[in-house]
Design a protein around this motif. Structure first.
Motif, mmCIF file in Angstrom:
data_model
loop_
_atom_site.group_PDB
_atom_site.id
_atom_site.type_symbol
_atom_site.label_atom_id
_atom_site.label_comp_id
_atom_site.label_asym_id
_atom_site.label_seq_id
_atom_site.Cartn_x
_atom_site.Cartn_y
_atom_site.Cartn_z
ATOM 1 N N ALA A 79 2.148 -1.608 -6.328
ATOM 2 C CA ALA A 79 1.805 -0.529 -5.396
ATOM 3 C C ALA A 79 0.636 0.257 -5.995
ATOM 4 C CB ALA A 79 3.007 0.381 -5.170
ATOM 5 N N PRO A 80 -0.029 1.080 -5.201
ATOM 6 C CA PRO A 80 -1.129 1.885 -5.763
ATOM 7 C C PRO A 80 -0.641 2.753 -6.917
ATOM 8 C CG PRO A 80 -1.163 1.957 -3.376
ATOM 9 C CD PRO A 80 0.112 1.277 -3.751
ATOM 10 N N ARG A 139 -5.842 8.363 -6.836
ATOM 11 C CA ARG A 139 -5.035 7.206 -6.460
ATOM 12 C C ARG A 139 -5.833 5.924 -6.696
ATOM 13 N NH1 ARG A 139 -0.539 6.807 -3.075
ATOM 14 N NH2 ARG A 139 -0.321 4.851 -1.917
ATOM 15 N N THR A 140 -5.234 4.976 -7.412
ATOM 16 C CA THR A 140 -5.885 3.701 -7.695
ATOM 17 C C THR A 140 -5.290 2.624 -6.788
ATOM 18 O OG1 THR A 140 -6.173 4.333 -10.015
ATOM 19 C CG2 THR A 140 -6.416 1.996 -9.458
ATOM 20 N N ASP A 200 -7.753 -2.755 -7.365
ATOM 21 C CA ASP A 200 -8.567 -2.387 -8.513
ATOM 22 C C ASP A 200 -8.361 -3.394 -9.646
ATOM 23 O OD1 ASP A 200 -10.199 -0.033 -9.832
ATOM 24 O OD2 ASP A 200 -8.669 -0.617 -11.289
ATOM 25 N N ALA A 201 -9.451 -3.993 -10.130
ATOM 26 C CA ALA A 201 -9.364 -5.052 -11.140
ATOM 27 C C ALA A 201 -8.806 -4.535 -12.459
ATOM 28 C CB ALA A 201 -10.745 -5.669 -11.357
ATOM 29 N N SER A 241 0.827 -1.211 0.000
ATOM 30 C CA SER A 241 0.000 0.000 0.000
ATOM 31 C C SER A 241 0.854 1.250 0.000
ATOM 32 C CB SER A 241 -0.918 0.007 1.226
ATOM 33 O OG SER A 241 -0.159 -0.077 2.422
ATOM 34 N N THR A 242 2.169 1.115 -0.045
ATOM 35 C CA THR A 242 3.077 2.271 -0.048
ATOM 36 C C THR A 242 3.765 2.375 -1.400
ATOM 37 O OG1 THR A 242 4.915 0.946 0.822
ATOM 38 C CG2 THR A 242 3.478 2.031 2.421
ATOM 39 N N GLY A 243 4.249 3.565 -1.697
ATOM 40 C CA GLY A 243 4.898 3.781 -2.977
ATOM 41 C C GLY A 243 3.881 3.956 -4.085
#
Length: 294
Positions: free
Chosen positions: A208-209, A217-218, A222-223, A132-134
């Motif tokens: 990462a997101p 921010r995705t 997310d598929a 979840s970072t970067g």
């Protein structure tokens, strides 16, 4: 008995004795010595199977990995992404095997994961992580130095050193494909288990997101985002295969040299009992704290 009968018997006896003598005097043909049967030599194993990819979704079972956004856990995200990646790779003509296709009840150790991949002798092994970072996709190659060409046996924790040059080419090909898909890329070097135990070209891919400048921010869950990454990775692997493992020609190639053998670590001795008691064309970005560091 008449003299005629005696004459006939004598004549018959002479004929029989003559025939017998002829047989005994005729030398028997020399027996052909039987050559010992040579055992069939086993066919040499190929150095790799050019269309086989092993995917290793990290964590699983009691090991949940990192906690991500939307209460997702890393072990579920890596498994879901592996399931999206499989058809994308198959669309490029690859056969895909996986270290796990579900969430096992028992812990699958990193040594076991490496053993599965090494046994299959794939063209490439992909170790999947999520964080979840970067931002964007982190592509991690082993930090080991390349092994000397004369090495025939490698220590278990240095098995990847035999294919470091190919692993760096793999990271570059995948990075270029992700860049062409307008996804941010970070190229890193780190020894994250089980990458150092693999004898095939291997990279760790951590999603990462997606955080584009000026955009929303995705999350990694997310598929559509996962599908974009999967398709770009498949294109990158197809390019790597073309440049480093071309299709065989009509002339049978010479048998490839055997791969160096990775020697598993010796089991620890039992204690004595005491009876008394980024982009490939730019400089890689600094690694951010991420799930790949675990």
């Amino acid at each position: 008995m008449t003299e005629t009968h005696l004459a006939i018997l004598k004549a018959a006896t002479v004929l029989i004795l003559s025939a017998t003598a002829g047989i005994s005097q005729t030398p028997a043909p020399a027996a052909t010595p039987v050559q010992p049967t040579q055992p069939a030599l086993p066919k040499p194993l190929p150095g790799f199977y050019r269309n086989l990819i092993v995917v290793d979704p990290a964590h699983g079972g009691p090991d949940a990995g990192a906690r991500l956004a939307d209460n997702a856990v890393e072990k579920s995200v890596t498994l879901t992404f592996a399931q999206r990646l499989r058809p994308a790779l198959q669309g490029q003509g690859f056969t895909v095997t996986s270290t796990r296709d579900s969430d096992p009840s028992d812990l699958l150790s990193t040594d076991q994961r490496a053993g599965v991949a090494n046994h299959d002798r794939p063209l490439v092994c992909l170790v999947l992580h999520a964080t979840s970072t970067g931002s964007g996709v982190h592509i991690v190659s082993s930090a080991l130095e390349p092994a000397a060409e004369s090495s025939r046996a490698l220590r278990w924790n240095e098995a990847q050193s035999a294919t470091i040059p190919l692993s760096l080419k793999l990271a570059n090909e995948v990075g270029l494909a992700l860049t062409n898909a307008h996804l941010s890329v970070n190229l890193l070097r780190a020894s994250v288990p089980p990458i150092d135990n693999l004898i095939c070209p291997a990279v760790l891919i951590e999603i990462a997101p997606l955080a584009p400048q000026g955009g929303s921010r995705t999350p990694v869950t997310d598929a559509a985002y996962q599908q974009r990454v999967a398709e770009a990775i498949a294109l990158g692997l197809a390019s790597f295969r073309t440049h480093n493992a071309p299709a065989p020609s009509s002339v049978p190639p010479a048998a490839p040299p055997p791969l160096p053998r990775a020697v598993p670590p010796a089991p620890a001795a039992k204690p004595a009992t005491n009876p008394a008691a980024a982009k490939p064309s730019v400089q890689p970005a600094k690694p951010a704290a991420s799930g790949a560091s675990r």
